[in-house]
Structure formats: C-alpha cells, structure tokens
Scaffold this motif. Structure first.
Motif, mmCIF file in Angstrom:
data_model
loop_
_atom_site.group_PDB
_atom_site.id
_atom_site.type_symbol
_atom_site.label_atom_id
_atom_site.label_comp_id
_atom_site.label_asym_id
_atom_site.label_seq_id
_atom_site.Cartn_x
_atom_site.Cartn_y
_atom_site.Cartn_z
ATOM 1 N N LEU A 56 0.852 -1.183 0.000
ATOM 2 C CA LEU A 56 0.000 0.000 0.000
ATOM 3 C C LEU A 56 0.889 1.235 0.000
ATOM 4 O O LEU A 56 1.805 1.337 0.823
ATOM 5 C CB LEU A 56 -0.892 -0.010 1.242
ATOM 6 C CG LEU A 56 -1.832 1.160 1.450
ATOM 7 C CD1 LEU A 56 -2.929 1.157 0.382
ATOM 8 C CD2 LEU A 56 -2.457 1.085 2.832
ATOM 9 N N VAL A 57 0.614 2.176 -0.935
ATOM 10 C CA VAL A 57 1.424 3.381 -1.064
ATOM 11 C C VAL A 57 0.522 4.606 -1.031
ATOM 12 O O VAL A 57 -0.415 4.713 -1.829
ATOM 13 C CB VAL A 57 2.227 3.391 -2.382
ATOM 14 C CG1 VAL A 57 3.136 4.606 -2.442
ATOM 15 C CG2 VAL A 57 3.027 2.107 -2.558
ATOM 16 N N VAL A 58 0.817 5.528 -0.119
ATOM 17 C CA VAL A 58 0.069 6.772 0.013
ATOM 18 C C VAL A 58 0.956 7.921 -0.452
ATOM 19 O O VAL A 58 2.070 8.087 0.058
ATOM 20 C CB VAL A 58 -0.379 7.012 1.469
ATOM 21 C CG1 VAL A 58 -1.090 8.351 1.611
ATOM 22 C CG2 VAL A 58 -1.256 5.864 1.952
ATOM 23 N N GLY A 59 0.461 8.702 -1.400
ATOM 24 C CA GLY A 59 1.170 9.883 -1.865
ATOM 25 C C GLY A 59 0.494 11.139 -1.355
ATOM 26 O O GLY A 59 -0.698 11.337 -1.587
ATOM 27 N N VAL A 60 1.230 11.970 -0.630
ATOM 28 C CA VAL A 60 0.712 13.235 -0.114
ATOM 29 C C VAL A 60 1.199 14.316 -1.081
ATOM 30 O O VAL A 60 2.374 14.663 -1.096
ATOM 31 C CB VAL A 60 1.197 13.505 1.325
ATOM 32 C CG1 VAL A 60 0.614 14.810 1.854
ATOM 33 C CG2 VAL A 60 0.842 12.337 2.242
ATOM 34 N N LEU A 61 0.283 14.810 -1.891
ATOM 35 C CA LEU A 61 0.626 15.701 -2.996
ATOM 36 C C LEU A 61 0.625 17.169 -2.582
ATOM 37 O O LEU A 61 -0.201 17.591 -1.766
ATOM 38 C CB LEU A 61 -0.357 15.496 -4.146
ATOM 39 C CG LEU A 61 -0.526 14.051 -4.620
ATOM 40 C CD1 LEU A 61 -1.637 13.962 -5.662
ATOM 41 C CD2 LEU A 61 0.772 13.497 -5.155
ATOM 42 N N SER A 62 1.490 17.948 -3.184
ATOM 43 C CA SER A 62 1.567 19.381 -2.884
ATOM 44 C C SER A 62 0.475 20.179 -3.588
ATOM 45 O O SER A 62 0.066 21.229 -3.105
ATOM 46 C CB SER A 62 2.940 19.921 -3.276
ATOM 47 O OG SER A 62 3.166 19.705 -4.661
ATOM 48 N N LEU A 63 -0.016 19.682 -4.710
ATOM 49 C CA LEU A 63 -1.040 20.393 -5.485
ATOM 50 C C LEU A 63 -2.446 20.093 -4.969
ATOM 51 O O LEU A 63 -2.643 19.153 -4.194
ATOM 52 C CB LEU A 63 -0.937 19.992 -6.962
ATOM 53 C CG LEU A 63 0.394 20.308 -7.648
ATOM 54 C CD1 LEU A 63 0.408 19.760 -9.072
ATOM 55 C CD2 LEU A 63 0.676 21.799 -7.637
ATOM 56 N N SER A 64 -3.409 20.842 -5.432
ATOM 57 C CA SER A 64 -4.801 20.648 -5.002
ATOM 58 C C SER A 64 -5.547 19.647 -5.879
ATOM 59 O O SER A 64 -6.737 19.404 -5.669
ATOM 60 C CB SER A 64 -5.548 21.986 -4.993
ATOM 61 O OG SER A 64 -5.546 22.539 -6.291
ATOM 62 N N THR A 65 -4.843 19.065 -6.849
ATOM 63 C CA THR A 65 -5.418 18.012 -7.695
ATOM 64 C C THR A 65 -4.440 16.845 -7.730
ATOM 65 O O THR A 65 -3.306 16.954 -7.265
ATOM 66 C CB THR A 65 -5.651 18.496 -9.139
ATOM 67 O OG1 THR A 65 -4.360 18.712 -9.762
ATOM 68 C CG2 THR A 65 -6.465 19.785 -9.178
ATOM 69 N N ARG A 66 -4.871 15.741 -8.347
ATOM 70 C CA ARG A 66 -3.987 14.575 -8.474
ATOM 71 C C ARG A 66 -3.100 14.674 -9.716
ATOM 72 O O ARG A 66 -2.334 13.749 -10.008
ATOM 73 C CB ARG A 66 -4.819 13.303 -8.499
ATOM 74 C CG ARG A 66 -5.490 13.017 -7.164
ATOM 75 C CD ARG A 66 -6.092 11.633 -7.098
ATOM 76 N NE ARG A 66 -7.036 11.366 -8.164
ATOM 77 C CZ ARG A 66 -8.357 11.397 -8.045
ATOM 78 N NH1 ARG A 66 -8.897 11.688 -6.880
ATOM 79 N NH2 ARG A 66 -9.127 11.141 -9.074
ATOM 80 N N GLU A 67 -3.167 15.793 -10.416
ATOM 81 C CA GLU A 67 -2.364 15.986 -11.627
ATOM 82 C C GLU A 67 -0.875 15.788 -11.330
ATOM 83 O O GLU A 67 -0.344 16.342 -10.370
ATOM 84 C CB GLU A 67 -2.583 17.394 -12.174
ATOM 85 C CG GLU A 67 -1.832 17.665 -13.457
ATOM 86 C CD GLU A 67 -2.074 19.075 -13.975
ATOM 87 O OE1 GLU A 67 -1.236 19.533 -14.751
ATOM 88 O OE2 GLU A 67 -3.091 19.695 -13.596
ATOM 89 N N GLY A 68 -0.240 14.974 -12.131
ATOM 90 C CA GLY A 68 1.191 14.741 -11.979
ATOM 91 C C GLY A 68 1.562 13.658 -10.986
ATOM 92 O O GLY A 68 2.740 13.323 -10.844
ATOM 93 N N ALA A 69 0.579 13.108 -10.286
ATOM 94 C CA ALA A 69 0.873 12.032 -9.326
ATOM 95 C C ALA A 69 1.390 10.818 -10.078
ATOM 96 O O ALA A 69 0.982 10.543 -11.212
ATOM 97 C CB ALA A 69 -0.386 11.670 -8.543
ATOM 98 N N ASN A 70 2.291 10.091 -9.461
ATOM 99 C CA ASN A 70 2.832 8.917 -10.157
ATOM 100 C C ASN A 70 1.791 7.792 -10.162
ATOM 101 O O ASN A 70 0.928 7.734 -9.290
ATOM 102 C CB ASN A 70 4.202 8.520 -9.588
ATOM 103 C CG ASN A 70 4.145 7.733 -8.302
ATOM 104 O OD1 ASN A 70 3.628 6.614 -8.267
ATOM 105 N ND2 ASN A 70 4.682 8.305 -7.244
ATOM 106 N N PRO A 71 1.881 6.899 -11.148
ATOM 107 C CA PRO A 71 0.848 5.876 -11.335
ATOM 108 C C PRO A 71 0.918 4.708 -10.356
ATOM 109 O O PRO A 71 0.057 3.834 -10.393
ATOM 110 C CB PRO A 71 1.096 5.389 -12.764
ATOM 111 C CG PRO A 71 2.556 5.616 -12.992
ATOM 112 C CD PRO A 71 2.873 6.872 -12.220
ATOM 113 N N HIS A 72 1.898 4.692 -9.473
ATOM 114 C CA HIS A 72 2.080 3.555 -8.573
ATOM 115 C C HIS A 72 1.444 3.764 -7.194
ATOM 116 O O HIS A 72 1.567 2.904 -6.324
ATOM 117 C CB HIS A 72 3.571 3.251 -8.413
ATOM 118 C CG HIS A 72 4.264 3.072 -9.722
ATOM 119 N ND1 HIS A 72 4.082 1.971 -10.519
ATOM 120 C CD2 HIS A 72 5.105 3.890 -10.395
ATOM 121 C CE1 HIS A 72 4.798 2.107 -11.621
ATOM 122 N NE2 HIS A 72 5.426 3.263 -11.562
#
Length: 155
Positions: A56-72
């Motif tokens: 299980l992998v959680v990505g905490v993104l800096s942007l307000s959308t999921r744009e650019g998040a990695n596919p994993h």
C-alpha cells in the motif's frame, strides 16, 4: 499497521531510484504502508517498488489536484499546500527513510528530526553540526536492506 515515510529528490539519479525501488519492495514485504510525496524520482521509485510487491502506497501531494501524481500510488491525497505537505509526509511515518538529497528532502529530514522520528539516511548529503560532527538522530545506512532494518520497526 506500520507506516514508513520515504523521502528523496524528484531529480534523482538512477542509483537513487534503484535504491528507492528496493526500499519500497522491502517495506511492502514486511507489510508496511509506504508514505511519500507522490510525484517522480525517489517518490515514484519507492512507490513502484512497494506497489510491485503488493504493498500500500500513500502519496501526499503538494497540489490541489492529483495531476502529476505517479501511477504507482494506491492513494493520492491532494493537499494544495505546496511544500508544507513535507510535514504531513514526515508526520505520517513511524520512521523516515531518506534516499538521496535535495533542498526539499533536507526540509523533510529536518522536520523528522524536530518531531523525534527515527531518521535513516541512505546516500545523500552528510549533515553536520557547527564543529563538523555528524548530527545525532540520523542513522546512515549502506544499503536498502540496512535502511529498512535501521528503522527499528521490524523484528
């Protein structure tokens, strides 16, 4: 459930990406949740390693959308708070593994130390005090396996 934050530069070398992939694979193999910044470089490599091993992998993104998040990523959390998200990444981990070095990574390392987290560093910058001595609280590891073991979270 054990959660480990893994931090590292977006502009990572191939060696750093390979180390991060292996860290992710090893953490997933031990049942840990991997928390990262969710974009490219070390973040994408650790996510690929963990997700490839069924983790299980959680990505905490800096942007307000999921744009650019990695596919994993299993879960992508858009925050819209810019680099302040580094604190959320670090705080979500029971320990922090730092792979490589950049200014953003250095901020995560500092936040982790300030919050009393166990910090394991694999490669990257050597941080020293005013007299040139290594800082207390950072464990240096020579390999991904050593880094995972040095978190002290697995028996």
């Amino acid at each position: 459930m054990i959660q480990v934050a893994v931090c590292g530069p977006r502009d990572a070398s191939e060696a750093e990406r390979a180390q991060a992939r292996e860290v992710g694979r090893l953490l997933a193999g031990r049942g840990a949740v991997v928390v990262c910044g969710g974009y490219g470089g070390v973040m994408e490599a650790v996510a690929a390693g963990a997700s490839g091993a069924g983790g299980l992998v959680v990505g905490v993104l800096s942007l307000s959308t999921r744009e650019g998040a990695n596919p994993h990523l299993t879960v992508a959390i858009p925050t819209g708070i810019g680099e302040a998200r580094n604190a959320a990444v670090v705080n979500a981990g029971d320990a922090v593994i730092v792979v490589g070095g950049s200014w953003g990574t250095l901020s995560e390392l500092a936040l982790a130390l300030r919050s009393g987290k166990r910090v394991v560093q694999l490669g990257g910058w050597r941080i020293a005090d005013a007299e040139g001595a290594p800082l207390d609280g950072i464990t240096r590891a020579g390999s991904p396996a050593e880094a995972v073991a040095a978190t002290g979270l697995f028996v």
